[in-house]
Motif scaffolding. Structure first.
Motif, PDB file in Angstrom:
ATOM      1  N   ASN A  99       0.849  -1.176   0.000  1.00  0.00           N
ATOM      2  CA  ASN A  99       0.000   0.000   0.000  1.00  0.00           C
ATOM      3  C   ASN A  99       0.894   1.237   0.000  1.00  0.00           C
ATOM      4  O   ASN A  99       1.566   1.525   0.996  1.00  0.00           O
ATOM      5  CB  ASN A  99      -0.906  -0.009   1.229  1.00  0.00           C
ATOM      6  CG  ASN A  99      -1.879   1.138   1.247  1.00  0.00           C
ATOM      7  OD1 ASN A  99      -1.703   2.137   0.542  1.00  0.00           O
ATOM      8  ND2 ASN A  99      -2.916   1.011   2.058  1.00  0.00           N
ATOM      9  N   PRO A 100       0.930   2.003  -1.108  1.00  0.00           N
ATOM     10  CA  PRO A 100       1.829   3.148  -1.188  1.00  0.00           C
ATOM     11  C   PRO A 100       1.513   4.251  -0.171  1.00  0.00           C
ATOM     12  O   PRO A 100       2.371   5.083   0.129  1.00  0.00           O
ATOM     13  CB  PRO A 100       1.657   3.668  -2.611  1.00  0.00           C
ATOM     14  CG  PRO A 100       0.462   3.012  -3.162  1.00  0.00           C
ATOM     15  CD  PRO A 100       0.156   1.814  -2.314  1.00  0.00           C
ATOM     16  N   SER A 101       0.321   4.259   0.382  1.00  0.00           N
ATOM     17  CA  SER A 101      -0.001   5.292   1.362  1.00  0.00           C
ATOM     18  C   SER A 101       0.533   4.941   2.758  1.00  0.00           C
ATOM     19  O   SER A 101       0.503   5.766   3.659  1.00  0.00           O
ATOM     20  CB  SER A 101      -1.515   5.517   1.420  1.00  0.00           C
ATOM     21  OG  SER A 101      -2.166   4.361   1.900  1.00  0.00           O
ATOM     22  N   LEU A 102       1.031   3.728   2.913  1.00  0.00           N
ATOM     23  CA  LEU A 102       1.610   3.311   4.192  1.00  0.00           C
ATOM     24  C   LEU A 102       3.114   3.087   4.015  1.00  0.00           C
ATOM     25  O   LEU A 102       3.621   1.981   4.176  1.00  0.00           O
ATOM     26  CB  LEU A 102       0.926   2.036   4.695  1.00  0.00           C
ATOM     27  CG  LEU A 102      -0.573   2.153   4.959  1.00  0.00           C
ATOM     28  CD1 LEU A 102      -1.174   0.803   5.284  1.00  0.00           C
ATOM     29  CD2 LEU A 102      -0.832   3.135   6.089  1.00  0.00           C
TER      30      LEU A 102
END
Length: 149
Positions: A122-125
């Motif tokens: 997950n690129p947002s994490l």
């Protein structure tokens, strides 16, 4: 009429496919077979049984052997699910810390490529998945590593 230049044959001779014994390995095995050099390649399916730190191996030998029998059964199933591969697939069971054992085995056996199934990140994490086995292998390996998602 212009003819297209011949594509050079691409094929890795020693390919390592680490497995966590899940069905994701089937895709990695299939891709490893497609990247192999026909008639010249060896693909090795490897599973690492993580040992318990601080406890002597012999104290848990029965437990580890039970895990090894289960791993061999699952590895045979994975090979069967992958179907008829155009390359022979060897199997290895190792003991120790997973990433270190995979990288060490690749070095000792002169592996040309590691094909490793990995989960999507997950690129947002950012940074959350940096402790994964695939991340560690990708950073530590001395040969190319291809992650299959």
């Amino acid at each position: 009429m212009r003819t297209r230049p011949e594509r050079p044959e691409i094929g890795f001779e020693r390919i390592l496919v680490p497995t966590d014994l899940t069905s994701r390995t089937v895709s990695a095995l299939d891709l490893a077979a497609r990247l192999s050099a026909p008639g010249r390649s060896r693909v090795t399916l490897v599973h690492v049984i993580e040992t318990v730190r601080g406890i002597d191996f012999d104290d848990l030998k029965g437990f580890y052997r039970k895990l090894e029998r289960k791993a061999r059964t699952e590895m045979a199933r994975l090979k069967q699910r992958a179907g008829r591969l155009p390359v022979d697939v060897d199997e290895e069971i190792l003991y120790g810390r997973r990433a270190e054992e995979i990288v060490g085995f690749a070095r000792r056996t002169s592996v040309d490529l590691i094909v490793l199934a990995s989960h999507k990140v997950n690129p947002s994490l950012v940074g959350r998945d940096w402790g994964s086995i695939s991340y560690k292998v990708g950073i530590l390996a001395q040969c190319p590593v291809l992650l299959v998602k």
